[in-house]
Design an enzyme around this catalytic site. Structure first.
Site, mmCIF file in Angstrom:
data_model
loop_
_atom_site.group_PDB
_atom_site.id
_atom_site.type_symbol
_atom_site.label_atom_id
_atom_site.label_comp_id
_atom_site.label_asym_id
_atom_site.label_seq_id
_atom_site.Cartn_x
_atom_site.Cartn_y
_atom_site.Cartn_z
ATOM 1 N N ASN A 121 -9.465 2.050 9.322
ATOM 2 C CA ASN A 121 -8.737 1.751 10.547
ATOM 3 C C ASN A 121 -9.353 2.525 11.717
ATOM 4 O O ASN A 121 -10.006 1.961 12.582
ATOM 5 C CB ASN A 121 -7.258 2.073 10.405
ATOM 6 C CG ASN A 121 -6.401 1.465 11.519
ATOM 7 O OD1 ASN A 121 -5.227 1.204 11.342
ATOM 8 N ND2 ASN A 121 -6.961 1.202 12.689
ATOM 9 N N THR A 122 -9.188 3.860 11.684
ATOM 10 C CA THR A 122 -9.615 4.665 12.828
ATOM 11 C C THR A 122 -11.103 4.493 13.143
ATOM 12 O O THR A 122 -11.486 4.421 14.316
ATOM 13 C CB THR A 122 -9.313 6.153 12.554
ATOM 14 O OG1 THR A 122 -7.964 6.264 12.089
ATOM 15 C CG2 THR A 122 -9.467 6.982 13.814
ATOM 16 N N ALA A 169 -9.343 5.585 3.475
ATOM 17 C CA ALA A 169 -9.197 6.711 4.409
ATOM 18 C C ALA A 169 -10.401 7.646 4.436
ATOM 19 O O ALA A 169 -11.061 7.876 3.423
ATOM 20 C CB ALA A 169 -7.956 7.530 4.119
ATOM 21 N N GLY A 170 -10.653 8.164 5.628
ATOM 22 C CA GLY A 170 -11.631 9.228 5.805
ATOM 23 C C GLY A 170 -13.024 8.785 6.209
ATOM 24 O O GLY A 170 -13.860 9.624 6.502
ATOM 25 N N LYS A 194 0.886 -1.171 0.000
ATOM 26 C CA LYS A 194 0.000 0.000 0.000
ATOM 27 C C LYS A 194 0.917 1.213 0.000
ATOM 28 O O LYS A 194 1.556 1.530 1.013
ATOM 29 C CB LYS A 194 -0.903 -0.015 1.238
ATOM 30 C CG LYS A 194 -1.849 1.175 1.276
ATOM 31 C CD LYS A 194 -2.545 1.293 2.615
ATOM 32 C CE LYS A 194 -3.126 2.691 2.741
ATOM 33 N NZ LYS A 194 -3.583 2.978 4.110
ATOM 34 N N GLY A 250 -8.135 9.586 9.051
ATOM 35 C CA GLY A 250 -8.483 9.749 10.459
ATOM 36 C C GLY A 250 -9.551 10.782 10.753
ATOM 37 O O GLY A 250 -9.852 11.040 11.918
#
Lengths: 65, 256
Positions: free
Chosen positions: B206-207, B184-185, B96, B157
């Site tokens: 993830n977050t 992301a996001g 990645k 994040g």
């Protein structure tokens, strides 16, 4: 000889990257290495000689996103 | 289900492995969501901790595909060397690729990203580029050899969701056969469902999961949302319209 290991100045007697890993206590640990920002494969560590001022990176698997 | 570089994956959810309250909760999040790809990184060992081996063993127990990242790299050189170290550590040619261009937004450096993607592809890597939804950038990445694109929904994040619906829809239209992953996001399952409704193949989180009050429940929520959104996309949704139209038959109404 003075070198930098993971961003920290160190004095080492190790002449090769392989010897440095043993000196630093990594032994058989699962790590990968770079010398002066160039990747050094594990198989080449025994013949990779170190010079004064070298910058060594030793990294391990870690959590990531 | 998505196929990345000839490997078929069992889930539309890629899950990060950072920031969980505990390894047990991380494992539970994977179990309940069915996520089949785990993103990981390489980092310096702190002191005599030697945490890398323990983490590696735990990832092995998950029984999923591993996708190493080059998170935090701000130059082509850093990203390429990090990718090479990751390939040896994790024994995979998947990477990645992140080349960060701005410290505040963590948005990709498009110029460095294309250069690094080309170098790594030539070196035998299978590159998953973390990119913006910019069409020209994505065309350059495909020219460089990328067979997957991973545009952001919003900055890493933030949990803001899909910031540029038009751009993401345009990208899907231009690359109908390429796996597209929102990376992301995202913060909520509904945003993941929306990505599926746009025809995207997968999302990477993830977050949103790790920082939820109940990460395992949130991971499962995302998995269900992905399934729902994908079903909706495949079911050929109705066209929206401005004027109301009664769904109950008008003919036969009483009192007329």
């Amino acid at each position: 000889m003075k070198i930098t290991v993971n961003g920290t100045a160190e004095e080492t007697a190790a002449m090769t990257l392989d010897a440095l890993l043993i000196e630093q206590g990594y032994g058989e640990a699962k790590v990968a290495t770079a010398l002066n920002e160039n990747f050094i494969p594990a198989a080449l560590r025994p013949e990779q000689r170190l010079s004064s001022g070298d910058r060594v990176e030793i990294v391990a698997p870690r959590q990531g996103g | 289900m998505p196929i990345y570089y000839d490997t078929e994956i069992k889930s539309r959810l890629m899950l990060g492995t950072a920031q969980y309250p505990s390894p047990a909760i991380l494992a539970e999040a994977f179990k309940r969501s069915g996520a089949d790809i785990a993103t990981v990184s390489v980092r310096r060992e702190a002191g005599d901790e030697r945490a890398g081996q323990a983490f590696w063993d735990m990832i092995g127990d998950l029984g999923v595909h591993v996708l190493p990242n080059t998170a935090g790299c701000h130059s082509v050189r850093e990203a390429v060397t990090t990718a090479q170290m990751a390939r040896e550590l994790f024994d995979t040619s998947w990477i990645k690729l992140e080349v960060i261009g701005h410290a505040d937004t963590l948005q990709p450096d498009p110029f460095g990203l294309v250069e690094a993607a080309r170098i790594l592809t030539d070196d035998g890597f299978q590159v998953f580029p973390y990119c913006t939804e910019d069409l020209v950038l994505c065309e350059r990445l495909v020219e460089a050899g990328c067979r997957v694109l991973m545009p952001w929904g919003a900055p890493i994040g933030t949990g803001l969701g899909l910031n540029n619906i038009y751009g993401l829809r345009s990208l899907r239209a231009h690359f109908p056969d390429l796996p597209l992953v929102i990376d992301a996001g995202l913060g909520l399952p509904s945003q993941a469902a929306h990505a599926m409704e746009l025809g995207y193949d997968a999302v990477l989180l993830n977050t949103a999961v790790a920082k939820a009050g109940d990460p395992a429940a949130m991971a499962e929520g995302f998995a269900r949302a992905l399934e729902a959104g994908r079903l909706g996309f495949k079911a050929d949704p109705m066209e929206p319209r401005d004027m109301a139209a009664p769904s109950t038959p008008v003919l036969g109404r009483a009192f007329t």
